[in-house]
Design a protein around this motif. Structure first.
Motif, mmCIF file in Angstrom:
data_model
loop_
_atom_site.group_PDB
_atom_site.id
_atom_site.type_symbol
_atom_site.label_atom_id
_atom_site.label_comp_id
_atom_site.label_asym_id
_atom_site.label_seq_id
_atom_site.Cartn_x
_atom_site.Cartn_y
_atom_site.Cartn_z
ATOM 1 N N SER A 69 0.809 -1.215 0.000
ATOM 2 C CA SER A 69 0.000 0.000 0.000
ATOM 3 C C SER A 69 0.845 1.271 0.000
ATOM 4 C CB SER A 69 -0.927 0.001 1.224
ATOM 5 O OG SER A 69 -0.175 -0.085 2.427
ATOM 6 N N ALA A 70 2.093 1.176 -0.406
ATOM 7 C CA ALA A 70 2.950 2.354 -0.434
ATOM 8 C C ALA A 70 2.431 3.348 -1.458
ATOM 9 C CB ALA A 70 4.385 1.947 -0.765
ATOM 10 N N LYS A 71 2.655 4.631 -1.179
ATOM 11 C CA LYS A 71 2.205 5.683 -2.074
ATOM 12 C C LYS A 71 3.243 5.931 -3.166
ATOM 13 C CE LYS A 71 -0.508 8.070 1.470
ATOM 14 N NZ LYS A 71 -0.693 9.349 2.203
ATOM 15 N N PRO A 72 2.798 6.346 -4.336
ATOM 16 C CA PRO A 72 3.752 6.653 -5.420
ATOM 17 C C PRO A 72 4.677 7.801 -5.043
ATOM 18 C CG PRO A 72 1.516 6.429 -6.276
ATOM 19 C CD PRO A 72 1.395 6.477 -4.784
ATOM 20 N N VAL A 73 5.877 7.768 -5.588
ATOM 21 C CA VAL A 73 6.869 8.824 -5.407
ATOM 22 C C VAL A 73 7.284 9.293 -6.791
ATOM 23 C CG1 VAL A 73 9.161 9.400 -4.533
ATOM 24 C CG2 VAL A 73 7.672 7.868 -3.216
#
Length: 655
Positions: free
Chosen positions: A520-524
């Motif tokens: 569930s990591a957010k885009p960078v």
């Protein structure tokens, strides 16, 4: 003496010798032609481990009947060693008879853009490294005399088939003594996949065989070469792509081996077993043709591998293979990384179906083949290897030792810091450069007769033997002019965990703790991290922190780019490890898969490197995924550009 003068000298000596040596002369005293010089077929497998065939009784999983056919025709060596635990250094040593310490190719970076013909000492290293690794040579220097050049000058037809990985033009096989080179490819593995369609620039599969395997086709090309030159001596250099990554194979063979897997056996990868069978089939094709042409009795055959089996990629959810009972594998100087299968067939001289415990190495093949042919090297030519003809004819060979120089530390299972080792009789000494107290060296000593698995370090108990064998190492480094690792003045002992040396890392174990994925990591900067990957931005770079063996990140292109021929250009610094891969998706084309990917070989030495990955799509490009490593570590992405293959910039990422 110039290179041209060396060639003339070799030819002149050859003609004189061939007219005067009994049994191998071009004509007898009455002028009647005698039997011609024997053909030579050199078969080199890629990443084939000591336990990856049926030769040594270490596995019941693999099927290699044609390797066994070879063994029945000649001599099998139980103690054959690659000159390096990685491919390009060994390949250069086979061709030149020189140690990696002398020719300078010590890592498989000959496909990278940098052209470097001399090793150089770098100025610094990270604080957790106690030695500074040299920057190695990146191309096989044309000034080195190769076995192909020597044989061509002596009247042989010379052909190279398969993997090269010693440099593109002007450093290809065509510049090193070979008349032909198929498929004329400089990369580290097959272009795209083993099963067609391939992605070689100038080499297509047979249109009537849509799922053709690359080794089936290479064997066919080699057969044509033998047919064309059956009436003259030929040197067939068949350097297989098998069984290097990417890991794919004929679907029917994968299914066949999936049905025979023993989950308790360390060798249980169906895809890898299928790859080995295709490799073995190609060997059978060559043997069948030699028999059909009725030249087998006048053909020397060498079968070897460039390094030990691959233990750090994951295939079918597990490592490709196990080198048991040996320790370690590819990219380490433990036995599993450098002891390989080897067979030599020499009709009329080598007793069929025999085995030898003589210790031989890649640097020995060139001088041995010359000895078998009754030829001598050029007057100013040096070899780091020796002829092992005495062993082939039932005798013994006399040597001080063999040396494996590997000044790098890719963090694979059973890894070691930059090292060199020497084998002497049953003993093996490993020197770890500047890994001891006060920047001194550190040592590991093993008796392989009693401890083939290298579990019991005897260096503390036997200091005199360590000193005696280390003197051999020092002499070898001095005589070869090796550019060696230097002590790192910035080394911080608090940042180095010596207990991690040699221990298989959890990140390489299927189901290990470090295989946990971030879901569930957010885009960078628009890039979506996944697998064992954490992303951030810093100092104008995309920072990638790999917490395990499967880091990757992807970017969705909106709108999709309506082109089909692309080049992805990346500038990356990494201290992780393992191979790299680029995947792509097309609009409506389904998920990322191995069929829509390109494998590349990143260099994880902490320096900035430039990578160029070419690929073609079947529709508008909608997404890209980058797998920059297969190990724990930190990666800095300086720049990423996407251009068409005609040079037009279509997307550029700024961080």
């Amino acid at each position: 003496m110039s290179r041209a003068e060396v060639s003339v000298a070799v030819f002149g000596w050859f003609v004189l010798t061939m007219w005067s040596t009994a049994g191998t002369s071009l004509a007898d005293e009455a002028g009647t032609p005698n039997k011609r010089q024997p053909n030579i077929v050199f078969i080199l497998a890629d990443d084939l481990g000591w336990s990856d065939t049926s030769l040594y009784g270490t596995s019941d999983f693999y099927r290699t009947p044609n390797v066994q056919r070879l063994a029945r025709r000649g001599m099998t060596f139980d103690r054959a060693y690659a000159a390096s635990p990685l491919c390009s250094p060994t390949r250069a040593s086979i061709l030149t008879g020189l140690s990696p310490a002398r020719h300078g190719i010590t890592s498989p970076n000959c496909h990278t853009p940098t052209v470097r013909l001399q090793s150089v000492v770098k100025q610094n290293a990270a604080a957790h490294q106690f030695s500074i690794q040299p920057d190695p040579v990146t191309r096989l220097d044309p000034n080195h005399i190769t076995i192909a050049e020597t044989l061509r000058t002596a009247g042989y037809a010379t052909g190279h088939f398969g993997k090269w990985h010693l440099g593109a033009e002007p450093y290809s096989p065509l510049q090193h003594g070979f008349d032909i080179d198929v498929p004329h490819w400089h990369g580290p593995g097959p272009a795209g996949s083993y099963v067609a369609p391939w992605k070689f620039p100038d080499f297509d599969h047979d249109p009537d065989v849509p799922d053709q395997h690359i080794e089936d086709r290479m064997a066919q090309e080699a057969v044509q070469f033998m047919r064309q030159h059956r009436d003259q001596p030929f040197f067939l250099n068949y350097w297989m792509f098998s069984v290097h990554a990417p890991f794919d194979a004929k679907a029917a063979l994968i299914e066949k081996y999936a049905k025979t897997v023993d989950p308790t056996d360390q060798q249980r990868c169906p895809t890898y077993a299928a790859m080995i069978e295709s490799m073995d089939d190609a060997i059978g094709t060559l043997l069948d043709e030699l028999d059909r042409l009725q030249v087998a009795e006048n053909t020397i055959i060498v079968f070897a591998s460039d390094n030990g089996g691959n233990m750090y990629n994951l295939v079918d959810g597990q490592r490709p293979t196990s080198n048991r009972p040996l320790r370690g594998g590819k990219a380490t100087v433990y036995e599993g990384g450098i002891r390989t299968p080897a067979i030599v067939v020499w009709p009329g001289h080598v007793e069929s179906g025999t085995t030898s415990g003589a210790m031989i190495q890649s640097v020995d093949y060139f001088p041995t083949l010359l000895d078998m042919l009754g030829m001598a090297p050029a007057s100013d030519q040096l070899f780091d290897g020796i002829s092992f003809v005495p062993a082939l004819t039932g005798g013994a060979i006399d040597r001080d030792g063999i040396f494996t120089y590997f000044p790098h530390n890719p963090p694979v299972p059973d890894w070691l810091p930059p090292s060199i080792c020497v084998h002497q009789d049953d003993w093996k000494l490993i020197r770890i450069f500047h890994g001891g107290d006060d920047t001194g060296h550190r040592y590991k000593l093993f008796n392989l007769r009693d401890d083939i698995g290298e579990q019991h370090d005897l260096s503390a108990m036997m200091p005199e033997r360590v000193q005696q064998m280390d003197a051999l190492i020092e002499r070898h480094l001095r005589e070869t002019g090796a550019v060696v690792p230097q002590a790192n003045p910035s080394f911080d002992p608090k940042k180095y965990d010596i207990a991690s040396e040699g221990a298989p890392a959890a990140k390489f174990l299927p189901g290990g703790a470090s295989t946990k994925r971030r879901k569930s990591a957010k885009p960078v900067a628009g890039w979506q991290p996944a697998g064992t990957c954490e992303l951030s931005i810093g100092d104008g770079k995309l920072l990638v922190h790999s917490t395990g063996g499967d880091p990757y990140f992807s970017y969705r292109l909106q709108p999709p780019i309506d082109e089909t021929a692309f080049v992805l250009q990346m500038e990356i610094t990494s201290n992780a490890g393992g191979s790299g891969q680029v995947f792509w998706q097309t609009e409506g084309g389904g998920p990322f898969t191995a069929k829509r990917s390109e494998v590349y070989s990143p260099t994880h030495d902490g320096d900035r490197h430039f990578y160029v990955i070419k690929f073609r799509t079947q529709g508008p490009l909608s997404a890209i995924r980058v797998d920059p490593a297969t190990a724990v570590g930190d990666i800095q992405v300086h720049a990423v550009r996407l251009v068409t293959q005609d040079g037009r910039l279509v997307h550029q990422w700024a961080f």
